[in-house]
Design an enzyme around this catalytic site. Structure first.
Site, PDB file in Angstrom:
ATOM      1  N   ARG A 127      14.883  56.831  62.266  1.00 46.19           N
ATOM      2  CA  ARG A 127      13.939  56.148  61.353  1.00 46.19           C
ATOM      3  C   ARG A 127      14.387  56.220  59.886  1.00 46.19           C
ATOM      4  NH1 ARG A 127       9.718  58.433  64.636  1.00 46.19           N
ATOM      5  NH2 ARG A 127       9.104  56.871  66.175  1.00 46.19           N
ATOM      6  N   LYS A 149      19.735  44.893  50.973  1.00 45.74           N
ATOM      7  CA  LYS A 149      19.567  44.029  52.153  1.00 45.74           C
ATOM      8  C   LYS A 149      20.604  44.458  53.188  1.00 45.74           C
ATOM      9  CE  LYS A 149      17.654  39.735  50.335  1.00 45.74           C
ATOM     10  NZ  LYS A 149      17.897  38.288  50.104  1.00 45.74           N
ATOM     11  N   GLU A 191      30.449  34.074  44.445  1.00 44.80           N
ATOM     12  CA  GLU A 191      29.196  34.819  44.198  1.00 44.80           C
ATOM     13  C   GLU A 191      29.146  35.316  42.746  1.00 44.80           C
ATOM     14  OE1 GLU A 191      26.752  34.893  46.340  1.00 44.80           O
ATOM     15  OE2 GLU A 191      27.495  35.079  48.410  1.00 44.80           O
ATOM     16  N   LYS A 233      22.234  41.395  39.072  1.00 44.47           N
ATOM     17  CA  LYS A 233      21.580  41.640  40.359  1.00 44.47           C
ATOM     18  C   LYS A 233      20.654  42.852  40.269  1.00 44.47           C
ATOM     19  CE  LYS A 233      21.843  41.719  45.260  1.00 44.47           C
ATOM     20  NZ  LYS A 233      22.524  41.389  46.477  1.00 44.47           N
ATOM     21  N   GLU A 243      12.002  40.462  47.572  1.00 44.35           N
ATOM     22  CA  GLU A 243      12.119  39.001  47.497  1.00 44.35           C
ATOM     23  C   GLU A 243      10.762  38.299  47.643  1.00 44.35           C
ATOM     24  OE1 GLU A 243      15.824  37.439  49.158  1.00 44.35           O
ATOM     25  OE2 GLU A 243      14.716  35.623  49.700  1.00 44.35           O
ATOM     26  N   ARG A 247      13.774  37.195  43.286  1.00 39.15           N
ATOM     27  CA  ARG A 247      15.027  37.520  43.979  1.00 39.15           C
ATOM     28  C   ARG A 247      15.554  36.320  44.751  1.00 39.15           C
ATOM     29  NH1 ARG A 247      16.798  43.034  47.236  1.00 39.15           N
ATOM     30  NH2 ARG A 247      18.860  42.247  47.818  1.00 39.15           N
ATOM     31  N   ASN A 251      19.667  33.230  46.070  1.00 40.80           N
ATOM     32  CA  ASN A 251      20.073  32.407  47.219  1.00 40.80           C
ATOM     33  C   ASN A 251      20.535  31.017  46.800  1.00 40.80           C
ATOM     34  OD1 ASN A 251      19.339  34.496  48.997  1.00 40.80           O
ATOM     35  ND2 ASN A 251      17.190  33.870  48.854  1.00 40.80           N
ATOM     36  N   HIS A 254      22.667  28.939  49.091  1.00 39.93           N
ATOM     37  CA  HIS A 254      22.781  29.620  50.387  1.00 39.93           C
ATOM     38  C   HIS A 254      22.137  28.861  51.546  1.00 39.93           C
ATOM     39  CE1 HIS A 254      24.394  32.854  48.048  1.00 39.93           C
ATOM     40  NE2 HIS A 254      24.502  33.654  49.093  1.00 39.93           N
ATOM     41  N   HIS A 258      24.535  28.431  54.626  1.00 38.29           N
ATOM     42  CA  HIS A 258      24.318  28.978  55.965  1.00 38.29           C
ATOM     43  C   HIS A 258      24.381  27.887  57.022  1.00 38.29           C
ATOM     44  CE1 HIS A 258      22.166  32.864  54.395  1.00 38.29           C
ATOM     45  NE2 HIS A 258      23.472  32.950  54.358  1.00 38.29           N
ATOM     46  N   HIS A 272      32.103  32.814  53.993  1.00 35.17           N
ATOM     47  CA  HIS A 272      30.767  32.773  53.404  1.00 35.17           C
ATOM     48  C   HIS A 272      30.810  32.311  51.932  1.00 35.17           C
ATOM     49  CE1 HIS A 272      26.634  33.835  52.543  1.00 35.17           C
ATOM     50  NE2 HIS A 272      27.029  34.651  51.582  1.00 35.17           N
TER      51      HIS A 272
HETATM   52  P1  NAD Z   1      34.161  41.006  55.318  1.00 34.01           P
HETATM   53  O1  NAD Z   1      33.455  42.280  55.247  1.00 34.01           O
HETATM   54  O2  NAD Z   1      34.330  40.351  56.647  1.00 34.01           O
HETATM   55  O3  NAD Z   1      35.589  41.176  54.650  1.00 34.01           O
HETATM   56  C1  NAD Z   1      36.468  40.083  54.615  1.00 34.01           C
HETATM   57  C2  NAD Z   1      37.843  40.428  55.205  1.00 34.01           C
HETATM   58  O4  NAD Z   1      38.552  41.228  54.268  1.00 34.01           O
HETATM   59  C3  NAD Z   1      37.799  41.233  56.489  1.00 34.01           C
HETATM   60  O5  NAD Z   1      38.855  40.796  57.315  1.00 34.01           O
HETATM   61  C4  NAD Z   1      38.059  42.664  56.029  1.00 34.01           C
HETATM   62  O6  NAD Z   1      38.655  43.446  57.045  1.00 34.01           O
HETATM   63  C5  NAD Z   1      39.019  42.423  54.892  1.00 34.01           C
HETATM   64  N1  NAD Z   1      39.003  43.425  53.848  1.00 34.01           N
HETATM   65  C6  NAD Z   1      37.932  44.009  53.260  1.00 34.01           C
HETATM   66  N2  NAD Z   1      38.320  44.749  52.226  1.00 34.01           N
HETATM   67  C7  NAD Z   1      39.666  44.690  52.176  1.00 34.01           C
HETATM   68  C8  NAD Z   1      40.634  45.222  51.304  1.00 34.01           C
HETATM   69  N3  NAD Z   1      40.302  45.948  50.231  1.00 34.01           N
HETATM   70  N4  NAD Z   1      41.928  44.965  51.548  1.00 34.01           N
HETATM   71  C9  NAD Z   1      42.291  44.168  52.609  1.00 34.01           C
HETATM   72  N5  NAD Z   1      41.421  43.591  53.438  1.00 34.01           N
HETATM   73  C10 NAD Z   1      40.115  43.851  53.215  1.00 34.01           C
HETATM   74  O7  NAD Z   1      33.479  39.875  54.395  1.00 34.01           O
HETATM   75  P2  NAD Z   1      32.752  39.888  52.974  1.00 34.01           P
HETATM   76  O8  NAD Z   1      33.059  38.581  52.379  1.00 34.01           O
HETATM   77  O9  NAD Z   1      33.020  41.120  52.204  1.00 34.01           O
HETATM   78  O10 NAD Z   1      31.217  39.937  53.387  1.00 34.01           O
HETATM   79  C11 NAD Z   1      30.607  38.871  54.073  1.00 34.01           C
HETATM   80  C12 NAD Z   1      29.329  39.370  54.679  1.00 34.01           C
HETATM   81  O11 NAD Z   1      28.458  39.844  53.645  1.00 34.01           O
HETATM   82  C13 NAD Z   1      28.560  38.301  55.418  1.00 34.01           C
HETATM   83  O12 NAD Z   1      28.144  38.804  56.655  1.00 34.01           O
HETATM   84  C14 NAD Z   1      27.341  38.049  54.529  1.00 34.01           C
HETATM   85  O13 NAD Z   1      26.207  37.658  55.267  1.00 34.01           O
HETATM   86  C15 NAD Z   1      27.148  39.401  53.915  1.00 34.01           C
HETATM   87  N6  NAD Z   1      26.398  39.386  52.658  1.00 34.01           N
HETATM   88  C16 NAD Z   1      25.383  40.273  52.533  1.00 34.01           C
HETATM   89  C17 NAD Z   1      24.659  40.320  51.363  1.00 34.01           C
HETATM   90  C18 NAD Z   1      23.567  41.340  51.193  1.00 34.01           C
HETATM   91  O14 NAD Z   1      22.842  41.274  50.189  1.00 34.01           O
HETATM   92  N7  NAD Z   1      23.440  42.287  52.086  1.00 34.01           N
HETATM   93  C19 NAD Z   1      24.985  39.455  50.301  1.00 34.01           C
HETATM   94  C20 NAD Z   1      26.048  38.583  50.465  1.00 34.01           C
HETATM   95  C21 NAD Z   1      26.753  38.550  51.659  1.00 34.01           C
HETATM   96  N1  GLY Z   2      22.452  38.161  48.353  1.00 33.71           N
HETATM   97  C1  GLY Z   2      21.107  37.852  48.010  1.00 33.71           C
HETATM   98  C2  GLY Z   2      20.263  39.046  47.798  1.00 33.71           C
HETATM   99  O1  GLY Z   2      20.714  40.165  47.831  1.00 33.71           O
HETATM  100  O2  GLY Z   2      19.082  38.892  47.599  1.00 33.71           O
END
Ligand code: NAD
Ligand code: GLY
Length: 374
Positions: A127, A149, A191, A233, A243, A247, A251, A254, A258, A272
């Site tokens: 939890r 998030k 972003e 942020k 949100e 907040r 998006n 987005h 999506h 993304h």
């Molecule tokens: P990711 O985590 O898939 O990383 C992208 C690629 O880069 C992967 O192949 C990873 O192995 C590689 N990688 C990561 N760091 C590296 C490094 N330093 N050197 C070499 N390779 C490296 O993708 P991302 O773009 O970081 O994240 C996308 C995800 O984030 C999506 O699922 C999206 O929905 C999510 N997201 C979440 C929020 C949130 O607020 N929680 C906000 C925006 C996006």
């Molecule tokens: N990436 C959008 C948020 O964190 O609200």
């Protein structure tokens, strides 16, 4: 000549759940000391992926050892598929088998995929246990690691299962971007410039001047962009953590993004951040058609995104079965939909975004059709 970065520490102000976002170089090498200062017990579990582990796991483990922090590591395959029910099942089972207790801290070492998966595991295991974000992509450093998030994808859509769970600490080590493929840097940059489009026209100006240096590897340009993004942020999250209102501005682009990502199968076909860039352009074009912003603003956004190498068209990846109806169908499944009505983030100018539900269906249909044909 490349400039040397400086170090910045920001605070996400959430009362007794406040935390620091530290930005700079060399942070992984010294992570043990920073982690020791915030964790409730000297045991952590590190979650990472294969690509990140190859370069960044050993220095982290060395620093944890140096500070007497016990640790074990779980490594997942890279890619969006890791943000799944199957992997959350595997991860929570591993944590329980390792004997996790409520004072054990999870450490997410990776991009948004590892951060979202680890944060969700931290939110639901026993939890709720503490977790720390060590984001290693530009996207994760400017967006996903801050704000709490967390979640996973399901066949029904992206991020539809999740929880709000704030980290104890965020360590954004700019050195990690040196091993990140250029395409991933560019996707993360979408972003960054988004914050300028939402509420900071001066930062958009800065992006126009400095984006190339940032993408090419200038460490101080990267640190400054990460700082400005996290500052924007952090301020929004402190004001509207769950949100309920403001907040949602984060998006921008987005809802469109999506929808196209879903059709591209959340794959390398459209990352993304690339989808967000195209989505932001869709939002500005829609704003212009609603006579909210000028055509000049749309041209400026398109020119900047195209100039830096982000997609302003999806024509080259579209498949014959992609229709505007299909894309709008995905948009209407967005989790921001209420009583069947979509929420849009639109703009009165670059840096003046706002939310509305007031978009006529025929105008949206025409917009999506035109954007898919451009
Ligand atoms: P990711 O985590 O898939 O990383 C992208 C690629 O880069 C992967 O192949 C990873 O192995 C590689 N990688 C990561 N760091 C590296 C490094 N330093 N050197 C070499 N390779 C490296 O993708 P991302 O773009 O970081 O994240 C996308 C995800 O984030 C999506 O699922 C999206 O929905 C999510 N997201 C979440 C929020 C949130 O607020 N929680 C906000 C925006 C996006
Ligand atoms: N990436 C959008 C948020 O964190 O609200």
């Amino acid at each position: 000549m490349r400039s040397e970065p400086t170090m910045t520490s920001l605070n996400v102000d959430l009362g007794d759940r406040s935390y620091a976002v530290e930005i700079g170089n060399g942070l992984i090498e010294t992570a043990g000391a920073r982690i020791k200062a915030v964790v409730p017990s000297s045991q952590v579990f590190v979650i990472t992926d294969e690509n990140v582990a190859a370069s960044w796991l050993a220095p982290l483990q060395k620093s944890l050892d140096h500070h007497g922090i016990k640790h074990a590591t779980k490594i997942f395959p890279p890619g969006e598929q890791t943000k799944s029910i199957r992997c959350i099942d595997e991860l929570t089972a591993w944590l329980l088998d390792q004997g996790i207790d409520r004072k054990t801290t999870l450490v997410a070492l990776g991009g948004g995929v590892i951060g979202d998966l680890t944060g969700f595991a931290a939110a639901i295991t026993l939890r709720g246990v503490p977790f720390i974000q060590i984001p290693t992509t530009l996207l994760a450093q400017v967006d996903s690691s801050v704000g709490g998030k967390t979640g996973i994808d399901t066949p029904q859509g992206k991020n539809l299962i999740g929880a709000f769970h704030q980290p104890l600490l965020v360590l954004a080590d700019t050195d990690t971007l040196n091993t990140l493929p250029r395409r991933q840097v560019l996707a993360g940059y979408a972003e960054v410039v988004k914050y300028g489009m939402i509420s900071d026209p001066a930062f958009f100006d800065w992006c126009e001047m400095n984006a190339q240096a940032l993408v090419d590897g200038d460490a101080e340009a990267r640190r400054y962009a990460i700082e400005q993004s996290c500052r924007a942020k952090a301020e929004i999250v402190a004001d509207d953590e769950r949100e309920a209102g403001r907040r949602a501005l984060l998006n921008l682009g987005h809802t469109f993004a999506h929808a196209f990502e879903a059709e591209a199968g959340y794959s390398d076909k459209l990352l993304h951040g690339e989808a967000v860039a195209f989505g932001c352009l869709c939002a500005f074009e829609l704003s212009h058609r609603l006579e909210l912003c000028t055509g000049q603003d749309v041209v400026r956004v398109a020119r900047h995104l195209e100039g830096i190498g982000l997609p302003t068209s999806v024509k080259n990846i579209a498949e014959p079965h992609w229709t505007p109806e299909l894309i709008i169908g995905h948009m209407s499944k967005d989790k921001k939909t209420e009583s069947g009505q979509l929420t849009f983030v639109l703009a009165r100018a670059i840096g003046e975004a706002f939310t509305t539900r007031d978009v006529p269906a025929d105008l949206l249909n025409a917009l999506v059709a035109d954007m898919m044909a451009r």
